[in-house]
Design a protein around this motif. Structure first.
Motif, PDB file in Angstrom:
ATOM      1  N   GLU A 246      11.130 -12.581   1.304  1.00 36.01           N
ATOM      2  CA  GLU A 246      10.147 -12.635   2.390  1.00 36.01           C
ATOM      3  C   GLU A 246       9.732 -11.236   2.814  1.00 36.01           C
ATOM      4  OE1 GLU A 246      11.838 -14.909   5.555  1.00 36.01           O
ATOM      5  OE2 GLU A 246      11.787 -16.831   4.461  1.00 36.01           O
ATOM      6  N   GLU A 249       7.285  -9.798   0.269  1.00 39.67           N
ATOM      7  CA  GLU A 249       5.953 -10.395   0.428  1.00 39.67           C
ATOM      8  C   GLU A 249       5.238  -9.782   1.621  1.00 39.67           C
ATOM      9  OE1 GLU A 249       3.973 -14.826   1.070  1.00 39.67           O
ATOM     10  OE2 GLU A 249       6.161 -14.594   0.759  1.00 39.67           O
ATOM     11  N   ARG A 253       1.618  -7.498   1.578  1.00 37.56           N
ATOM     12  CA  ARG A 253       0.456  -7.763   2.417  1.00 37.56           C
ATOM     13  C   ARG A 253       0.101  -6.566   3.268  1.00 37.56           C
ATOM     14  NH1 ARG A 253       0.888 -13.024   5.841  1.00 37.56           N
ATOM     15  NH2 ARG A 253      -1.197 -12.172   6.404  1.00 37.56           N
TER      16      ARG A 253
END
Length: 261
Positions: A246, A249, A253
């Motif tokens: 997580e 990710e 972004r």
């Protein structure tokens, strides 16, 4: 002038007034029943009340024994006062006089008396009999015999040695209980001594729980703790991998947003 009697041998008007005054003063005068009273003649009573003479002829209330009954003044007369007891004069006992021997007029003889002359029988002293001891002295002697033996001067009486008390048995301490528990992914330790709580359950690390169990020579318990620790480690590693993914990710972004500026 002599006051008239209410009836022959009864109370006069003056005596009735005296009785009324005595009752008003809180005292109860004594009276004697006359022959007109019948069988109780000569007996004593106490006047407790004077009622209205116009309502009844028997208006003098007298207490006789436990009863209070009304009588006519003719049935009563004032009780004679008791004569004071006379004292008998004390006559002193006659005083005994000791006779005084008259001085002897016989001149003493100058010739020595012969040594072998025996004394006359009349001149010999009579044997003195021992007088009996008084009753009080006898009672004192008996009381002394019954008295407890006291300590003689300088020598104390032996005292009873008190029995030694048995040594009190020491009280055994209450049992100590230490509890290691695992619930909801956490290890806790608690301690109780009897009914007293020494330590409420508090959270410890899994490694500390494993060390505590390792000090015990109970293989089954040690294996159970290791299994729980291993499962917790595997779950923590899985969660860490998921968090790393997580995080990667989110960082990707974030890098795209920075390039777009």
């Amino acid at each position: 002038m002599v006051a008239a009697r209410t009836a022959a041998g009864g109370l006069s008007t003056v005596e009735l007034e005296q009785i009324r005054d005595t009752l008003a003063a809180g005292r109860k005068p004594k009276v004697v029943f006359t022959e007109a009273a019948g069988q109780i003649a000569g007996q004593l009573g106490q006047v407790v009340q004077l009622t209205d003479p116009e309502l009844s002829e028997e208006w003098v209330v007298v207490r006789f024994g436990r009863d209070e009954l009304p009588f006519s003044p003719a049935d009563l007369k004032i009780a004679p006062k008791a004569a004071p007891a006379r004292r008998t004069p004390t006559v002193p006992a006659p005083r005994e006089e000791t006779p005084v021997a008259a001085p002897s007029t016989v001149e003493p003889s100058t010739d020595p008396a012969p040594a072998d002359v025996a004394a006359e029988p009349g001149a010999a002293a009579a044997p003195v009999e021992p007088s009996p001891a008084p009753a009080k002295d006898v009672a004192k002697d008996v009381a002394k015999d019954k008295e407890p033996v006291k300590e003689s001067a300088g020598v104390p009486a032996p005292r009873a040695t008190p029995a030694k008390k048995a040594a009190a048995k020491p009280k055994a301490p209450a049992g100590l209980t230490v509890t290691l528990a695992y619930a909801d992914g956490e290890w806790t330790v608690a301690a109780n001594q009897g009914a007293k709580s020494l330590a409420k359950p508090y959270v410890i690390k899994a490694s500390e729980a494993l060390k505590m169990v390792g000090m015990l020579d109970v293989p089954g318990v040690h294996e159970a703790v290791e299994e729980i620790v291993s499962a917790a480690r595997a779950e923590a590693e899985s969660q860490a991998e998921r968090l790393r993914a997580e995080l990667a990710e989110i960082e990707a972004r974030l890098a795209e947003l920075r390039e777009a500026e």
